[in-house]
Design an enzyme around this catalytic site. Structure first.
Site, PDB file in Angstrom:
ATOM      1  N   GLN A  65       0.829  -1.199   0.000  1.00 58.64           N
ATOM      2  CA  GLN A  65       0.000   0.000   0.000  1.00 58.64           C
ATOM      3  C   GLN A  65       0.867   1.255   0.000  1.00 58.64           C
ATOM      4  O   GLN A  65       0.590   2.222  -0.715  1.00 58.64           O
ATOM      5  CB  GLN A  65      -0.926   0.005   1.226  1.00 58.64           C
ATOM      6  N   ASP A  92      -6.520   6.336   8.278  1.00 56.48           N
ATOM      7  CA  ASP A  92      -6.918   4.934   8.097  1.00 56.48           C
ATOM      8  C   ASP A  92      -7.997   4.636   9.144  1.00 56.48           C
ATOM      9  O   ASP A  92      -8.204   5.433  10.073  1.00 56.48           O
ATOM     10  CB  ASP A  92      -5.679   4.029   8.283  1.00 56.48           C
ATOM     11  N   ARG A 132      -2.046   0.629  -6.738  1.00 55.59           N
ATOM     12  CA  ARG A 132      -1.712  -0.670  -6.139  1.00 55.59           C
ATOM     13  C   ARG A 132      -1.303  -1.653  -7.242  1.00 55.59           C
ATOM     14  O   ARG A 132      -0.342  -2.395  -7.110  1.00 55.59           O
ATOM     15  CB  ARG A 132      -2.927  -1.245  -5.380  1.00 55.59           C
TER      16      ARG A 132
HETATM   17  N1  NVA Z   1      -5.367  -0.819   8.961  1.00 59.75           N
HETATM   18  C1  NVA Z   1      -6.279  -1.498   8.076  1.00 59.75           C
HETATM   19  C2  NVA Z   1      -5.805  -1.419   6.661  1.00 59.75           C
HETATM   20  C3  NVA Z   1      -6.721  -2.089   5.660  1.00 59.75           C
HETATM   21  C4  NVA Z   1      -6.178  -2.043   4.268  1.00 59.75           C
HETATM   22  C5  NVA Z   1      -6.427  -2.946   8.510  1.00 59.75           C
HETATM   23  O1  NVA Z   1      -5.404  -3.568   8.842  1.00 59.75           O
HETATM   24  O2  NVA Z   1      -7.541  -3.450   8.536  1.00 59.75           O
HETATM   25  N1   CP Z   2      -6.071  -1.107   0.979  1.00 60.90           N
HETATM   26  C1   CP Z   2      -6.187  -2.447   0.968  1.00 60.90           C
HETATM   27  O1   CP Z   2      -5.247  -3.200   1.218  1.00 60.90           O
HETATM   28  O2   CP Z   2      -7.420  -2.883   0.601  1.00 60.90           O
HETATM   29  P1   CP Z   2      -7.971  -4.378   0.709  1.00 60.90           P
HETATM   30  O3   CP Z   2      -8.098  -4.701   2.165  1.00 60.90           O
HETATM   31  O4   CP Z   2      -9.297  -4.330   0.009  1.00 60.90           O
HETATM   32  O5   CP Z   2      -7.012  -5.318   0.032  1.00 60.90           O
END
Ligand code: NVA
Ligand code: CP
Length: 302
Positions: free
Chosen positions: A132, A220, A288
């Site tokens: 990411q 986030d 991505r």
């Molecule tokens: N911090 C979030 C990122 C998702 C792409 C998680 O770990 O769920």
């Molecule tokens: N940002 C990200 O990793 O999205 P997903 O959880 O959908 O893969």
């Protein structure tokens, strides 16, 4: 570079090489120029957590590179029934040319790399999300032209995204400020790394202060995958750690806003700010694909 396990492992030169190749692959895709660098190669994709972007971008990316992706849900693998990762690594190394894994513990990813004999790519752990952040850096450079003199501000949980952003942004020469509640700071390993950058790194529990003079604001979710049981507690702890109009006033004119997605509108970001920056956020999501293709080519070609 043998694996992509975490941003801490990459040199600045390696990051820039990946970003340059990602830009080239993006150009080639847009202009219909084929780039089958991984013809005949296979990528196993192990998912112990949900995913939209990571799964689809790796799967499509592998196809565009001439290779074959295998989606491996941990529910269907013996790993989900307790087969040790050390054995899984040694078996899969005999069938595949690379593995992408999304899981909980960083150690599991490091173990796969240690016991297997093929490249391992971290598709998110509780500790970090390097794929990411490579896409985020690609997007920042695409919109701003270079990293010179830029300040990235992260608002919210000192989580996997914060960890990787701190390391990635500092390594490419940006300044970094982070605002998080005292009980949700990034781990010591990351803070120790960041302290080595002197006044290029700043941490506070006051979002307005962190956002001052920022060129890129990022946030986030307040509760990451696996933390759903703490969602209510976290909502209280993170109240005020939101990217909204008042916060944007502190940032530099023309500041970008990024979000790795999925986003929770009116929690970590308002609907208004999200939609005002949707072009950046969805370019970030597209990137991505390009950034991960670059990673796969670097690790798996030849
Ligand atoms: N911090 C979030 C990122 C998702 C792409 C998680 O770990 O769920
Ligand atoms: N940002 C990200 O990793 O999205 P997903 O959880 O959908 O893969």
């Amino acid at each position: 570079m043998k694996h992509l396990l975490k941003m801490l492992d990459l040199s600045t030169e390696e990051i820039i090489e990946i970003l340059n190749l990602a830009d080239q692959l993006k150009y080639e895709l847009k202009h219909g120029i084929p780039h089958p660098h991984l013809k005949g190669k296979t990528l196993g994709m192990i998912f112990q957590k949900a995913s939209t972007r990571t799964r689809v971008s790796f799967e499509t990316g592998m196809y565009q590179l001439g290779g074959y992706p295998l989606f491996l849900s941990s529910n269907d693998l013996q790993i989900g029934r307790g087969e040790p990762v050390q054995d899984t690594a040694r078996v899969l190394s005999r069938y595949l040319d690379g593995i992408m894994i999304r899981t909980f513990e960083q150690k599991e990813v490091e173990d796969l790399a240690e016991y297997g004999s093929i490249p391992i790519i971290n598709g998110l752990t509780d500790f970090c999300h390097p794929c990411q952040v490579l896409a985020d850096l690609m997007t920042i450079r695409e919109f701003k032209g270079s990293f010179d003199g830029l300040k990235m501000c992260f608002i919210g949980d000192g989580n996997n995204m914060a960890n990787s952003l701190i390391v990635g942004c500092l390594k490419v020469g940006m300044s970094v400020s982070i605002a998080c509640p005292d009980d949700y700071q990034p781990p010591k390993e990351i803070l120790d790394f960041a302290k080595g950058y002197g006044d290029k790194f700043e941490m506070t529990n006051v979002p307005m202060q962190a956002a001052k003079g920022a060129d890129v604001l990022i946030t986030d979710v307040w509760a990451s995958m696996g933390q759903e049981g703490e969602a209510e507690k976290r909502k209280k702890a993170f109240a005020g750690y939101q990217i909204n109009d008042e916060l944007m006033v502190q940032a530099n004119e023309g500041a970008m806003v990024l979000h790795c997605l999925p986003a929770h509108r009116e929690e970590e970001i308002t609907e208004k700010v999200f939609e005002a920056h949707a072009n950046e956020i969805f370019e970030e999501a597209e990137n991505r694909l390009h950034a991960q293709k670059a990673v796969m080519v670097k690790l798996m070609a030849n």
